[in-house]
Design a protein around this motif. Sequence first.
Motif, short mmCIF file in Angstrom:
data_model
loop_
_atom_site.label_atom_id
_atom_site.label_comp_id
_atom_site.label_asym_id
_atom_site.label_seq_id
_atom_site.Cartn_x
_atom_site.Cartn_y
_atom_site.Cartn_z
N ARG A 117 10.08 -11.46 -22.64
CA ARG A 117 8.78 -11.09 -23.20
C ARG A 117 7.67 -11.37 -22.21
N ASN A 118 7.68 -12.55 -21.59
CA ASN A 118 6.64 -12.92 -20.63
C ASN A 118 6.69 -12.04 -19.39
N VAL A 119 7.92 -11.72 -18.92
CA VAL A 119 8.07 -10.85 -17.75
C VAL A 119 7.46 -9.48 -18.02
N LEU A 120 7.72 -8.94 -19.20
CA LEU A 120 7.20 -7.61 -19.53
C LEU A 120 5.69 -7.62 -19.71
N GLU A 121 5.15 -8.66 -20.32
CA GLU A 121 3.69 -8.69 -20.49
C GLU A 121 2.99 -8.77 -19.14
N ARG A 122 3.51 -9.60 -18.24
CA ARG A 122 2.92 -9.72 -16.91
C ARG A 122 3.02 -8.39 -16.17
N ALA A 123 4.17 -7.72 -16.26
CA ALA A 123 4.36 -6.45 -15.56
C ALA A 123 3.40 -5.39 -16.09
N VAL A 124 3.24 -5.33 -17.41
CA VAL A 124 2.32 -4.35 -17.99
C VAL A 124 0.90 -4.59 -17.51
N LEU A 125 0.51 -5.86 -17.42
CA LEU A 125 -0.85 -6.19 -17.00
C LEU A 125 -1.09 -5.88 -15.53
N LEU A 126 -0.08 -6.08 -14.68
CA LEU A 126 -0.28 -6.01 -13.24
C LEU A 126 0.13 -4.68 -12.61
N ALA A 127 0.96 -3.90 -13.28
CA ALA A 127 1.41 -2.63 -12.70
C ALA A 127 0.24 -1.67 -12.55
N PRO A 128 0.06 -1.07 -11.37
CA PRO A 128 -1.08 -0.19 -11.17
C PRO A 128 -0.90 1.21 -11.75
N GLY A 129 0.33 1.67 -11.89
CA GLY A 129 0.58 3.02 -12.36
C GLY A 129 1.03 3.08 -13.80
N ASP A 130 1.63 4.21 -14.18
CA ASP A 130 2.06 4.38 -15.57
C ASP A 130 3.56 4.18 -15.75
N VAL A 131 4.22 3.68 -14.69
CA VAL A 131 5.65 3.38 -14.77
C VAL A 131 5.89 1.99 -14.20
N LEU A 132 6.62 1.15 -14.92
CA LEU A 132 6.96 -0.19 -14.42
C LEU A 132 8.07 -0.06 -13.39
N LEU A 177 0.83 -1.20 0.00
CA LEU A 177 0.00 0.00 0.00
C LEU A 177 0.87 1.26 0.00
N ALA A 178 1.96 1.25 0.76
CA ALA A 178 2.86 2.41 0.79
C ALA A 178 3.43 2.70 -0.60
N ALA A 179 3.75 1.62 -1.33
CA ALA A 179 4.27 1.80 -2.70
C ALA A 179 3.21 2.44 -3.60
N LEU A 180 1.95 2.05 -3.41
CA LEU A 180 0.87 2.62 -4.22
C LEU A 180 0.63 4.09 -3.87
N LEU A 181 0.83 4.43 -2.60
CA LEU A 181 0.57 5.81 -2.15
C LEU A 181 1.75 6.74 -2.35
N SER A 182 2.92 6.16 -2.68
CA SER A 182 4.12 6.97 -2.86
C SER A 182 4.05 7.71 -4.19
N PRO A 183 4.74 8.85 -4.31
CA PRO A 183 4.73 9.58 -5.58
C PRO A 183 5.45 8.81 -6.67
N ALA A 184 5.04 9.01 -7.89
CA ALA A 184 5.72 8.39 -9.02
C ALA A 184 7.14 8.92 -9.11
N PRO A 185 8.08 8.10 -9.58
CA PRO A 185 9.46 8.59 -9.69
C PRO A 185 9.54 9.78 -10.64
N PRO A 186 10.47 10.68 -10.42
CA PRO A 186 10.61 11.83 -11.32
C PRO A 186 10.95 11.39 -12.72
N ALA A 187 10.63 12.26 -13.69
CA ALA A 187 10.79 11.90 -15.09
C ALA A 187 12.22 11.48 -15.42
#
Length: 451
Positions: free
Chosen positions: A358-373, A110-120
């Motif tokens: 390829r499989n690692v990236l597809e799973r990450a894209v599907l499961l990542a809650p934000g816009d940055v992996l 939960l803390a990871a979800l509530l933390s700010p996105a990393p800077p650009a």
Amino acid sequence: MADRTVLLIGDDAEVRDAVRAACERAGAALSAAATLGDGLRALSATRHDATVLLASAVDEDGAVIRRIAAAPNAGTLVLVARTPSLRLAIEAPRLGAAELLTVPLDVDRLAALLSPAPPAGDVVPLPRLTAGSGDELVGSSPALIEAFQTVGRVAASDATVLVTGESGTGKELVARALHAASGRAGGAFVAVNCAAIPEDLLESELFGHERGAFTGAVARKVGRFERANGGTLFLDEIGDMSLVLQAKILRALQEREIERLGGEERIRLNVRVVAATHRDLPSLIASGDFREDLFYRLAVVRLHLPALRERPGDVRALALHYAARFAGEHGRELRGIADAAMRSLEAHAWPGNVRELRNVLERAVLLAPGDVLQVEHLQLGPAAAPVKAAEGGAESLPGYSKGMTMAQVEALHIGQVLRQVDGHFGRAAEILDMHRNTVSRKAIEYGVIPG
């Protein structure tokens, strides 16, 4: 005072304490609303960076969840449920929730979800893919560029090509590229995995059969060779084929014609053959398990694909390519890959090569809650260490003697590996670097299936 604020909607003391702890780790201030009405009023009045919503507060009402997710002041929406229903688990991302968590809450998650996105500056941005850039060979390492050049030089010809390389390196992609760049591109591309089809069915699969050719042959079947006429036939894992079938493949390549099983009609072939294997064919020739004449017939042009660990500089380009591709395919608004996550990808050993990445990236894209992996989205575990059949080489295998034939040594080795993995053919196949069906067939042939 914290710059970020989190709104909790719902009345649950245990959840409130866990959310407060997560806010402290994320550097955010917590405000709480016991009821849905209070929460909606808080959202209308104040901007929040994230909203944690107890599913019980809305009784899993999809319309309310969607309304809160779309509220301009809600920020990232996290749903929390004590006993989430299957319906809620399926609907949560569609309704706009970044994540559905269960009680007791994982405070770190939960803390990871509530933390700010990393800077650009700490994010590697995704490339913009052009139309048609889906599954393709990506990279700029010298070994891969050499493979590209070979494909370019021979694609227009009808020369038979043998593609070698470990499992997952992209051998079928090379075969498809050869087909697409040839004059046969308008014809069929027919692929057959010689290791995945049981031996007693493979001949019929390749050459076809007539009705009544054998028990169960109730109708004529057109084989893969015939279906590929005018196009390209890709014979994958040719090194796992029996000597009997090797002889029939050789005859088909030499005479450019086949006969269906149970038939007498000779069918002319106009087929370009591309073969592939992860096996060491010269070693198989030396042991008598592969025909030397077939090898030279297949290897008119030889093309080797390097393992991903041999071209680590290509990991970044591959990761960005697949992240962008899967973000587009699955409708995810993905900005890029965090620099720490990219370093983790580049440090991984990739025993499964490009297919694993390829499989690692597809799973990450599907499961990542934000816009940055992030690193935690990759779920990269340490590569399993190979199980050794015995320390000290073959001489230390119980029952081994220098007068044994290669088949006897192979039977001994397969039997010991199967015993060490409790008869699990998939795990044994990884250790032995064989297809699972090949391990199963050889175990039956040698009579070494653990009882």
